[in-house]
Design a protein around this motif. Sequence first.
Motif, PDB file in Angstrom:
ATOM      1  N   MET A   1       0.829  -1.197   0.000  1.00  0.00           N
ATOM      2  CA  MET A   1       0.000   0.000   0.000  1.00  0.00           C
ATOM      3  C   MET A   1       0.868   1.253   0.000  1.00  0.00           C
ATOM      4  N   LEU A   2       1.907   1.257   0.829  1.00  0.00           N
ATOM      5  CA  LEU A   2       2.802   2.415   0.877  1.00  0.00           C
ATOM      6  C   LEU A   2       3.481   2.635  -0.474  1.00  0.00           C
ATOM      7  N   ALA A   3       3.881   1.559  -1.141  1.00  0.00           N
ATOM      8  CA  ALA A   3       4.496   1.669  -2.463  1.00  0.00           C
ATOM      9  C   ALA A   3       3.503   2.251  -3.466  1.00  0.00           C
ATOM     10  N   HIS A   4       2.243   1.849  -3.358  1.00  0.00           N
ATOM     11  CA  HIS A   4       1.202   2.346  -4.261  1.00  0.00           C
ATOM     12  C   HIS A   4       1.025   3.866  -4.129  1.00  0.00           C
ATOM     13  N   TYR A   5       1.140   4.378  -2.910  1.00  0.00           N
ATOM     14  CA  TYR A   5       0.942   5.804  -2.649  1.00  0.00           C
ATOM     15  C   TYR A   5       2.251   6.579  -2.534  1.00  0.00           C
ATOM     16  N   ALA A   6       3.352   5.996  -2.946  1.00  0.00           N
ATOM     17  CA  ALA A   6       4.668   6.616  -2.779  1.00  0.00           C
ATOM     18  C   ALA A   6       4.798   7.950  -3.508  1.00  0.00           C
ATOM     19  N   GLU A   7       4.023   8.160  -4.550  1.00  0.00           N
ATOM     20  CA  GLU A   7       4.120   9.412  -5.311  1.00  0.00           C
ATOM     21  C   GLU A   7       3.559  10.604  -4.532  1.00  0.00           C
ATOM     22  N   TYR A   8       2.791  10.338  -3.477  1.00  0.00           N
ATOM     23  CA  TYR A   8       2.191  11.400  -2.679  1.00  0.00           C
ATOM     24  C   TYR A   8       3.088  11.749  -1.501  1.00  0.00           C
ATOM     25  N   GLU A   9       3.445  13.007  -1.400  1.00  0.00           N
ATOM     26  CA  GLU A   9       4.256  13.440  -0.263  1.00  0.00           C
ATOM     27  C   GLU A   9       3.430  13.457   1.020  1.00  0.00           C
TER      28      GLU A   9
END
Length: 110
Positions: free
Chosen positions: A84-92
């Motif tokens: 999940m964290l990898a999926h949202y990694a683009e968001y600061e």
Amino acid sequence: MPECLAGPRAGCKRALIKEGKEQCILMARVLSALKAQVDVVVSSPLKRALQTAQFVGTELGYEAKVEISPALGLDADFSDFQQMLAHYAEYEGCWPWGTTPICSSFWDAW
């Protein structure tokens, strides 16, 4: 029976009480004072976690829909959380909201 004694599944459908809502508003005020960036809000499917995410997000001016991730649910494991964290990694400013027993087990695995 208190939820902490009944187990985390006992509160799956329970809503936040008045005190919980007040705590959400206070948390949002603290995060706002810290100028916390909010790009995406992700919640556990559990009702109380979702309500917390929605209250805090709204108070911070987050207008998009709160995203629900099973990776923050009761049956998730640390691998699900990492994905999940990898999926949202683009968001600061990614704010995940989950249930305490699950989050503490993730910290233990970290």
